[in-house]
Design an enzyme around this catalytic site. Structure first.
Site, PDB file in Angstrom:
ATOM      1  N   ARG A 191       4.902   7.491  -1.230  1.00  0.00           N
ATOM      2  CA  ARG A 191       3.883   7.244  -2.251  1.00  0.00           C
ATOM      3  C   ARG A 191       4.087   8.023  -3.559  1.00  0.00           C
ATOM      4  O   ARG A 191       3.239   7.957  -4.446  1.00  0.00           O
ATOM      5  CB  ARG A 191       2.464   7.513  -1.724  1.00  0.00           C
ATOM      6  CG  ARG A 191       2.073   6.626  -0.559  1.00  0.00           C
ATOM      7  CD  ARG A 191       0.581   6.501  -0.425  1.00  0.00           C
ATOM      8  NE  ARG A 191      -0.071   7.765  -0.103  1.00  0.00           N
ATOM      9  CZ  ARG A 191      -1.380   7.879   0.109  1.00  0.00           C
ATOM     10  NH1 ARG A 191      -2.158   6.807   0.039  1.00  0.00           N
ATOM     11  NH2 ARG A 191      -1.913   9.043   0.392  1.00  0.00           N
ATOM     12  N   ASP A 192       5.184   8.749  -3.697  1.00  0.00           N
ATOM     13  CA  ASP A 192       5.419   9.430  -4.974  1.00  0.00           C
ATOM     14  C   ASP A 192       6.913   9.530  -5.263  1.00  0.00           C
ATOM     15  O   ASP A 192       7.410  10.593  -5.650  1.00  0.00           O
ATOM     16  CB  ASP A 192       4.775  10.819  -4.966  1.00  0.00           C
ATOM     17  CG  ASP A 192       4.540  11.360  -6.378  1.00  0.00           C
ATOM     18  OD1 ASP A 192       4.562  10.551  -7.330  1.00  0.00           O
ATOM     19  OD2 ASP A 192       4.337  12.577  -6.528  1.00  0.00           O
TER      20      ASP A 192
END
Length: 456
Positions: free
Chosen positions: A227-228
């Site tokens: 997610r990053d």
């Protein structure tokens, strides 16, 4: 859980020491009197809220914990046995007094609530570790943030892959939490690209993207979403044409579970559109692939896919997700690279290529002996026409007509690469800034992190 051979410990008493057998199950550590094997004397839960202290010196070898809220007890054993026990328990519980085992040597990075230091292990002077130090007061009063920390630990302890950092131990101090990880040598991809004065050779891009996708494919096999994914969270170590790559910073990572509601998170410019426009709390592993596509684009051009002068402008462009990668064909980016990029950047996550399939893409087998001049790239039709275009291109050139300028030379200097900030909307040509003013922004509600250097 790793099997534990029978370890004997004892608790000191004035009259006679009491002997115990240490046993482990999936969720408890028990100390049992050998004479009453079916009735444990002490039951210690294995979770990150449980704390164990250690004394491992030339004079004293023991571990201890609170048996009741106000009763702390030490249990003694051979140091070799305790070292084995400590290694096993490091994946399940918290330890105390990090300063007894590690010493900070260099400050590496800063975040809003954390600091990252390189540390040396005192027992053997091994400096192949970093410690992520998280200030307690920033998270301990929030159930959501504490659960986020425990989620990060549960993910880190599962990782066993050369493109991901190795988790060591978790310590709790008076005012700080300490996550000890493998030290990833090298520099962030973001720093690496900033220092270059020319574009990357496509063969280096191949290697970087291959390593990145290997790590992502492994995470996705565990149903873990990072997610990053962004250049700051990719550490490169390039030596003698060998590239070692590590994906770091799992602070926003999550393991997908049925009916688990997800929130908006990530970094503007690298976030999948389904996250930015989230309505039902549902998105999947495909969002990481979109982020990898944004990184791939930056590798190819050393420019961000979504641009703006402020974070809100970048996020607004990211939200619209109106892609213009026509400039790739103007600087002779290989057809296979253009195709793979388009497969990653599909706005509909259902059409996005999966990590394991991306690793099988022809881009990674391409020898770049084919001219890529004047290739027409249309995202909506590119997938179906890819193999036909490749076949036709091969037939158009005999061996002595093959153009090899792309892989024999670096790309043009950065200032010679065209950038297209204009596009058509509702039949009218407008600029990016005009569209930013017209859009209804909800950027202030979007959670993002923008740390200049990120490790672990």
């Amino acid at each position: 859980m790793q099997m534990l051979e029978l370890i004997i410990c004892y608790r000191k008493h004035l009259i006679a020491d009491q002997i115990y057998e240490i046993r482990l199950t999936d969720n408890t550590l028990t100390l049992t009197n050998p004479k009453r094997p079916d009735t444990p004397k002490y039951i210690f839960p294995l979770n990150w809220s449980s704390e164990i202290s250690w004394q491992l010196t030339s004079k004293e070898n023991a571990f201890g914990f609170y048996t009741q809220p106000k009763k702390f007890k030490w249990f003694h054993a051979k140091q070799s046995d305790l070292l084995i026990l400590k290694k096993i328990l490091s994946k399940f519980v918290s330890f105390t007094k990090v300063q007894d085992f590690y010493e900070a040597t260099e400050h590496l990075a800063s975040g809003s609530s954390s600091q990252v230091y390189q540390v040396v292990r005192k027992s053997d002077k091994n400096n192949n570790f970093v410690t992520k130090c998280i200030t307690k007061e920033t998270i301990q009063n929030s159930v959501e943030k504490m659960n986020g920390l425990f989620d990060e630990l549960n993910i880190l302890k599962q990782l066993n892959h050369p493109n991901l950092p190795r988790f060591e131990e978790f310590y709790v101090g008076d005012g700080t939490y300490y996550i000890v990880l493998e030290y990833c040598q090298g520099q962030s991809l973001n720093s690496y690209l900033k220092e270059l004065r020319h574009q990357l050779n496509v063969r280096i891009i191949q290697s970087i993207l291959w390593e990145l996708l290997q790590g992502i494919a492994y995470l996705h096999s565990l149903n873990i979403m990072h997610r990053d994914i962004k250049p700051e969270n990719i550490i490169l170590n390039i030596q003698e044409k060998k590239i070692d790559l590590k994906i770091v910073d799992f602070g926003l990572s999550v393991k997908l579970e049925p009916n688990k509601e997800l929130k908006k998170c990530g970094t503007p410019g690298f976030v999948a559109p389904e996250i930015i426009n989230l309505k039902n709390g549902k998105y999947g592993l495909e969002s990481d692939i979109f982020s990898v596509g944004c990184v791939f684009y930056k590798l190819l051009l050393r420019k961000d896919l979504f641009q703006g002068e402020t974070q809100n402008e970048i996020l607004s462009a990211n939200r619209r997700c109106q892609l213009n990668i026509y400039n790739l064909q103007l600087i002779h980016i290989p057809l296979t690279a253009q195709n793979l990029l388009s497969e990653m950047l599909q706005e509909d996550p259902r059409l996005r290529i999966k990590a394991v399939l991306a690793l099988q893409h022809p881009f990674f087998r391409e020898n770049f002996r084919i001219s890529t001049r004047n290739i027409n790239l249309n995202l909506s039709h590119f997938r179906s026409s890819f193999h036909t275009q490749t076949s036709n291109t091969k037939q158009q050139h005999s061996d002595d007509e093959i153009l090899v300028d792309y892989f024999n030379n670096e790309l043009p200097p950065i200032n010679q690469i065209p950038v297209f900030l204009k596009y058509h909307k509702n039949g009218q040509k407008i600029t990016q800034n005009q569209d930013n003013q017209n859009s209804q922004s909800t950027d202030s509600k979007f959670l993002y992190r923008n740390i200049s250097k990120s490790t672990g």
